[in-house]
Design a protein around this motif. Structure first.
Motif, PDB file in Angstrom:
ATOM      1  N   GLN A 147      39.760 -33.520 -27.392  1.00  0.00           N
ATOM      2  CA  GLN A 147      40.486 -33.825 -26.169  1.00  0.00           C
ATOM      3  C   GLN A 147      39.777 -34.907 -25.347  1.00  0.00           C
ATOM      4  OE1 GLN A 147      41.158 -30.348 -23.802  1.00  0.00           O
ATOM      5  NE2 GLN A 147      42.317 -31.424 -22.216  1.00  0.00           N
ATOM      6  N   VAL A 148      38.534 -35.213 -25.730  1.00  0.00           N
ATOM      7  CA  VAL A 148      37.738 -36.188 -24.993  1.00  0.00           C
ATOM      8  C   VAL A 148      37.575 -37.447 -25.842  1.00  0.00           C
ATOM      9  CG1 VAL A 148      35.563 -36.635 -23.790  1.00  0.00           C
ATOM     10  CG2 VAL A 148      36.473 -34.295 -23.899  1.00  0.00           C
ATOM     11  N   ARG A 149      37.965 -38.591 -25.308  1.00  0.00           N
ATOM     12  CA  ARG A 149      37.681 -39.860 -25.980  1.00  0.00           C
ATOM     13  C   ARG A 149      36.237 -40.232 -25.653  1.00  0.00           C
ATOM     14  NH1 ARG A 149      40.473 -41.131 -29.101  1.00  0.00           N
ATOM     15  NH2 ARG A 149      42.254 -42.258 -28.262  1.00  0.00           N
ATOM     16  N   ILE A 150      35.383 -40.154 -26.663  1.00  0.00           N
ATOM     17  CA  ILE A 150      33.968 -40.466 -26.489  1.00  0.00           C
ATOM     18  C   ILE A 150      33.767 -41.963 -26.722  1.00  0.00           C
ATOM     19  CG2 ILE A 150      31.618 -39.940 -27.207  1.00  0.00           C
ATOM     20  CD1 ILE A 150      33.027 -37.506 -26.126  1.00  0.00           C
ATOM     21  N   VAL A 151      33.160 -42.624 -25.745  1.00  0.00           N
ATOM     22  CA  VAL A 151      32.891 -44.062 -25.857  1.00  0.00           C
ATOM     23  C   VAL A 151      31.400 -44.273 -25.634  1.00  0.00           C
ATOM     24  CG1 VAL A 151      33.429 -46.361 -25.003  1.00  0.00           C
ATOM     25  CG2 VAL A 151      35.181 -44.568 -24.930  1.00  0.00           C
ATOM     26  N   ALA A 152      30.712 -44.814 -26.634  1.00  0.00           N
ATOM     27  CA  ALA A 152      29.269 -45.031 -26.559  1.00  0.00           C
ATOM     28  C   ALA A 152      28.976 -46.523 -26.533  1.00  0.00           C
ATOM     29  CB  ALA A 152      28.569 -44.381 -27.751  1.00  0.00           C
ATOM     30  N   ALA A 153      28.085 -46.936 -25.644  1.00  0.00           N
ATOM     31  CA  ALA A 153      27.647 -48.329 -25.588  1.00  0.00           C
ATOM     32  C   ALA A 153      26.174 -48.390 -25.961  1.00  0.00           C
ATOM     33  CB  ALA A 153      27.863 -48.900 -24.193  1.00  0.00           C
ATOM     34  N   LEU A 154      25.833 -49.329 -26.846  1.00  0.00           N
ATOM     35  CA  LEU A 154      24.433 -49.450 -27.228  1.00  0.00           C
ATOM     36  C   LEU A 154      24.097 -50.863 -27.674  1.00  0.00           C
ATOM     37  CD1 LEU A 154      23.804 -47.611 -30.623  1.00  0.00           C
ATOM     38  CD2 LEU A 154      26.069 -48.045 -29.728  1.00  0.00           C
ATOM     39  N   SER A 155      22.810 -51.185 -27.614  1.00  0.00           N
ATOM     40  CA  SER A 155      22.342 -52.549 -27.848  1.00  0.00           C
ATOM     41  C   SER A 155      21.680 -52.735 -29.197  1.00  0.00           C
ATOM     42  CB  SER A 155      21.343 -52.947 -26.747  1.00  0.00           C
ATOM     43  OG  SER A 155      21.916 -52.820 -25.471  1.00  0.00           O
ATOM     44  N   ALA A 156      21.531 -51.685 -29.965  1.00  0.00           N
ATOM     45  CA  ALA A 156      20.885 -51.804 -31.276  1.00  0.00           C
ATOM     46  C   ALA A 156      21.275 -50.612 -32.133  1.00  0.00           C
ATOM     47  CB  ALA A 156      19.359 -51.870 -31.125  1.00  0.00           C
ATOM     48  N   GLY A 157      21.308 -50.840 -33.443  1.00  0.00           N
ATOM     49  CA  GLY A 157      21.488 -49.739 -34.375  1.00  0.00           C
ATOM     50  C   GLY A 157      22.866 -49.592 -34.977  1.00  0.00           C
ATOM     51  N   VAL A 158      23.861 -50.343 -34.483  1.00  0.00           N
ATOM     52  CA  VAL A 158      25.210 -50.241 -35.054  1.00  0.00           C
ATOM     53  C   VAL A 158      25.252 -50.983 -36.381  1.00  0.00           C
ATOM     54  CG1 VAL A 158      27.638 -50.830 -34.678  1.00  0.00           C
ATOM     55  CG2 VAL A 158      26.238 -50.064 -32.762  1.00  0.00           C
ATOM     56  N   PRO A 159      25.920 -50.448 -37.399  1.00  0.00           N
ATOM     57  CA  PRO A 159      26.046 -51.180 -38.668  1.00  0.00           C
ATOM     58  C   PRO A 159      26.628 -52.570 -38.451  1.00  0.00           C
ATOM     59  CG  PRO A 159      26.858 -48.934 -38.906  1.00  0.00           C
ATOM     60  CD  PRO A 159      26.595 -49.136 -37.446  1.00  0.00           C
TER      61      PRO A 159
END
Length: 478
Positions: A147-159
């Motif tokens: 029920q929750v749209r989780i939105v994550a912001a980050l500066s390193a580590g994403v494929p």
């Protein structure tokens, strides 16, 4: 000694989310700073994503991810979402570290237990790189709280883009790269003056008499233009190379980000990045880098992976004269993700400097950083006796085929030695005749020459690099 617990976390969440106290019946208008060109594609992923699937906003530090997240919060509330149904928490805040973000979402749901039935809730989690195993945790939270749209912001580590194209990471990725050339002109109030027409609709109405002015803007962009703070607000007029050097390189290479990836030799990492920045738009090899930096090859590969995941560099795969990728990648082409990194490290450059053509090429390449499908399909060609600066394919699958057919061939010609009336671009012509089907774009990117002609039956366009870099905004996904 007293320790803090859940109640302290609840108080911190109230502090971070002042809109929870707002009236649902009369949502306010939020003050909106300038939006990046990438905002709409991010908003679409947040508003229209699949149930139980998170969204990750990825990009280097200081490009405006937190601002974009707050703009998204404002958009949701102004669009009718209950203010209490929108959460924002920065996981760089030590208060949240002990409880973890799973508990944060539980507390958020408990707070809205009576009002959330049948409603979509939104949780924005900034600085997700502070969570050790964030990918596993993120997918679990998204699944457990559909029920929750989780939105994550980050500066390193994403494929990286190629990995995402090859294998679904289990969440949607939106990219916010350094400032594009089109955005730079828009933020400076120069776009309308230089282009007229309706730039917002990608309709160019360029007058060639403005080319000198556009090239001056490109020079400003190369030296100063990669980050919003160096163009807008209080940083306007300040020496941007100092801002980039002191505010970004220092933070990325000498403080906490690298340590989260198990890198302790920050001096060696800094030396490697400086060397790569100096060689932007050139081919380098693992052997050369290991010899110059005195870093073991396995460690060197780890450092390269970190620098790329932290949005400091991008490596480009090599293809041969038949447009086929090499099975064993011992060499690659390297680009810094903003040409202004170079000015920050080595000082501003002028158009007649020897390195300037490579920085123009870097500026062109970086315009694609927000277009994942295009960037994953870009390569360069290098073989004994020849090279092509950029070779693009329809997509990554085409690039990996046994008989790949490039649809984009670019050679930098800043000094306009190939675009004149001499021997012509022999290497480019041979490469196109050998590998392409006649539907490709073959371009020479020049200083100020505009010309279309044929060389040995190959159609070749000479286009000013500044004009081409501006027009690449059209490659951004809708």
């Amino acid at each position: 000694m007293e320790t803090y617990g859940v109640e302290t976390v609840k108080n911190r969440l109230l502090f971070d989310n002042p809109w929870w106290a707002l009236d649902d019946q009369a949502p306010p208008k939020f003050k909106q700073p300038s939006k990046r060109l990438f905002f709409e594609q991010f908003a679409q992923k947040v508003e229209q994503g699949d149930i139980g699937r998170a969204v990750v906003l990825s990009g280097p530090r200081r490009v405006g991810k937190t601002v974009m997240v707050r703009q998204m919060v404002a958009r949701l509330i102004e669009g009718g979402a209950s203010p209490r149904h929108v959460l924002l928490a920065s996981l760089s805040t030590p208060t949240y570290w002990d409880v973890g973000f799973y508990k944060i979402i539980e507390l958020f749901m408990e707070r809205n237990a009576e009002t959330a039935e049948g409603k979509m809730l939104y949780a924005f989690l900034d600085d997700m790189q502070y969570v050790a195993d964030w990918e596993t945790d993120l997918k679990k939270v998204a699944k457990d709280f559909p029920q929750v749209r989780i939105v994550a912001a980050l500066s390193a580590g994403v494929p990286l883009a190629e990995e995402i194209e090859t294998k679904d990471p289990g969440y949607d990725v939106a990219v916010l790269p350094p400032v594009s050339f089109a955005e730079f002109l828009r933020f400076r109030g120069r776009e309308q003056e230089l282009f007229g027409g309706d730039p917002a609709q990608h309709r160019l109405a360029f007058n060639q008499s403005n080319l000198s002015a556009l090239n001056r803007e490109l020079n400003y962009y190369i030296n100063y233009g990669g980050f919003p703070e160096s163009i807008l607000g209080k940083m306007q007029g300040a020496p941007s190379p100092l801002f980039v050097r002191d505010g970004m390189i220092e933070r990325l290479l000498h403080k906490d980000t690298a340590s989260f990836f198990g890198i302790n030799d920050l001096k060696g990492l800094s030396h490697l990045f400086t060397l790569l920045a100096y060689n932007t738009a050139l081919e380098v090899s693992i052997e050369e880098l290991a010899r110059e930096t005195k870093i073991a090859k396995n460690t060197l590969r780890k450092y390269l992976d970190f620098l790329e995941s932290a949005w400091l560099i991008r490596r480009l795969h090599r293809v041969d004269k038949n447009a086929k990728r090499f099975q064993r990648a011992v060499s690659f082409k390297v680009y810094i993700t903003s040409p202004s990194w170079y000015a920050a490290l080595f000082g501003p450059v002028l158009p007649n400097d020897d390195v300037y053509g490579r920085l123009v090429e870097t500026a062109v390449y970086t315009q694609w950083l927000g277009a994942s499908k295009r960037i994953s399909a870009l390569t360069y060609a290098s073989w004994r006796g020849g090279k092509i600066d950029l070779v693009g394919f329809q997509d990554l699958a085409m690039q990996k085929q046994r008989a790949p057919e490039p649809n984009l061939v670019i050679e930098m010609d800043w000094k306009q030695k190939l675009s004149g009336f001499g021997e012509g671009p022999q290497t480019v012509t041979e490469f196109v005749r050998l590998n392409c089907n006649g539907e490709e774009d073959t371009l020479l990117l020049t200083h100020n020459m505009v010309r279309t002609g044929y060389h040995r039956h190959v159609r070749i366009q000479s286009v000013p690099a500044s004009l081409y870099a501006y027009g690449l905004v059209n490659e951004l996904p809708e």
